[in-house]
Write an enzyme that holds these catalytic residues in place. Structure first.
Site, PDB file in Angstrom:
ATOM      1  N   HIS A 116       8.991  -0.640   9.619  1.00 20.78           N
ATOM      2  CA  HIS A 116       8.003  -1.995   9.691  1.00 20.78           C
ATOM      3  C   HIS A 116       8.296  -2.725   8.536  1.00 20.78           C
ATOM      4  O   HIS A 116       8.352  -3.905   8.521  1.00 20.78           O
ATOM      5  CB  HIS A 116       6.596  -1.098   9.538  1.00 20.78           C
ATOM      6  CG  HIS A 116       6.258  -0.429  10.800  1.00 20.78           C
ATOM      7  ND1 HIS A 116       6.158  -0.771  12.082  1.00 20.78           N
ATOM      8  CD2 HIS A 116       6.057   0.987  10.766  1.00 20.78           C
ATOM      9  CE1 HIS A 116       5.707   0.112  12.789  1.00 20.78           C
ATOM     10  NE2 HIS A 116       5.614   1.164  12.167  1.00 20.78           N
TER      11      HIS A 116
ATOM     12  N   ASP B 246       1.055  -1.058  -0.086  1.00 16.03           N
ATOM     13  CA  ASP B 246       0.190   0.020   0.103  1.00 16.03           C
ATOM     14  C   ASP B 246       1.064   1.263  -0.211  1.00 16.03           C
ATOM     15  O   ASP B 246       0.972   1.930   0.975  1.00 16.03           O
ATOM     16  CB  ASP B 246      -0.988   0.098   1.147  1.00 16.03           C
ATOM     17  CG  ASP B 246      -0.378  -0.050   2.697  1.00 16.03           C
ATOM     18  OD1 ASP B 246       0.973  -0.578   2.622  1.00 16.03           O
ATOM     19  OD2 ASP B 246      -1.001   0.395   3.455  1.00 16.03           O
TER      20      ASP B 246
END
Length: 315
Positions: free
Chosen positions: A242, A8
């Site tokens: 992340h 994303d």
């Protein structure tokens, strides 16, 4: 290791993509795009632009799900995502789009690749699990051929980041989470339990400021990311890696240590997206099937990350 990266495409996704391109053991077959940090259409454009920036327009980009499984209208970027990633997902830095956006549907590409490469291929998700769930629903036998799925998402032993109980990616589509959890595919969850231990600092990216075109672009939008972290996390002196960590674990599982659980995502309004041990399934005799990363060596990982991403940015 052959990889498909399901992004994303926000700022840490861009770092994950550049890291994968810079890793000598990674062969990125394609990027599939999903909603999350931005709308899916913007995620497609961002992935294409990053690949053009680092000279890898040979890697195709595919458009995937535009909304969660239970919605009928396309996702619109949430306020928090705009704060951390900018309205365009890349710190509002404009980059030229590449010529590598495919007309093929992302779900079809994932399934065809699973059939073709089987155990040689790992599917890495850094956004909601919607594309993975759709591929499993469409052709579960093909998906079972994969080496496995490595997913950045969830928070099992620490608080969430979009609510006290839920992490952003798994909170976007809890129904998709459960389809993947129950699929029987080998799954590794690289969540906030471990990613918040890996921090990139301003010192780490300082050499990018006056470097190659790619380094300068990354310096600008990662600096934007730092400012967002500084305004929202008093206890963190940097930004969490992340998404790059999930790619690293796909290439070398030994980067993290953890344990195996039988998981489910809660779907009630108050705890939507919370990841818990699936006690009813265990009571029925079902096996623990999700490896959850819980520990990492932050200093060693940070050094490795910078060395690897620099290979892609300095070309």
């Amino acid at each position: 290791m052959k990889l498909i990266l399901d992004l994303d495409t926000g700022i840490d996704d861009a770092m994950a993509l550049a890291y994968a391109v810079g890793h000598p053991d990674a062969e990125v077959l394609g990027v599939t795009s999903v909603f999350g940090n931005v709308e899916t259409e913007q995620a497609v454009k961002n992935a294409s632009a990053i690949l053009k920036l680092i000279g890898r327009e040979d890697i195709p980009v595919f458009k995937g799900a535009t909304h969660k499984l239970t919605d009928t209208e396309d996702y619109v970027q949430e306020e928090a995502s705009g704060i951390f990633h900018g309205r365009n997902g890349l710190g509002n830095i404009d980059l030229e789009q590449g010529n590598n956006i495919s007309d093929e549907d992302a779900i079809d590409f994932i399934i065809e690749s699973a059939k073709k490469y089987g155990d040689e291929l790992t599917f890495v998700t850094t956004g909601p699990l919607t594309n993975a769930a759709l591929a499993i629903q469409k052709d579960p036998e093909a998906m079972k051929k994969l080496h496995g799925i490595v997913s950045m998402g969830g928070a099992l032993t620490v608080p969430g980041n979009v609510s006290i109980v839920a992490e952003a990616n798994f909170n976007k589509d809890a129904e998709a989470d459960n389809i993947v959890f129950d699929s029987g595919l080998p799954l590794t969850m690289v969540g906030l339990d471990v990613t918040l231990q890996t921090l990139l600092t301003e010192k780490g990216i300082a050499p990018w400021e006056n470097g190659t075109e790619a380094e300068q672009a990354f310096f600008k939008f990662v600096t934007y990311y730092f400012k967002a972290y500084d305004g929202n996390y008093d206890e963190l002196a940097g930004c969490a890696l992340h998404d790059p960590l999930a790619v690293s674990v796909a290439l070398d599982p030994d980067w993290v240590k953890g344990d195996t659980f039988r998981l489910r995502a809660l779907t009630d309004d108050e705890q939507y997206g919370r990841i818990v041990q699936n006690l009813p399934a265990l009571a029925e005799g079902k096996e623990e099937n999700v490896r959850v990363a819980l520990h990492v060596d932050p200093e060693a990982y940070n050094k490795h990350f910078l060395e690897t991403i620099n290979r892609a940015l300095q070309k």
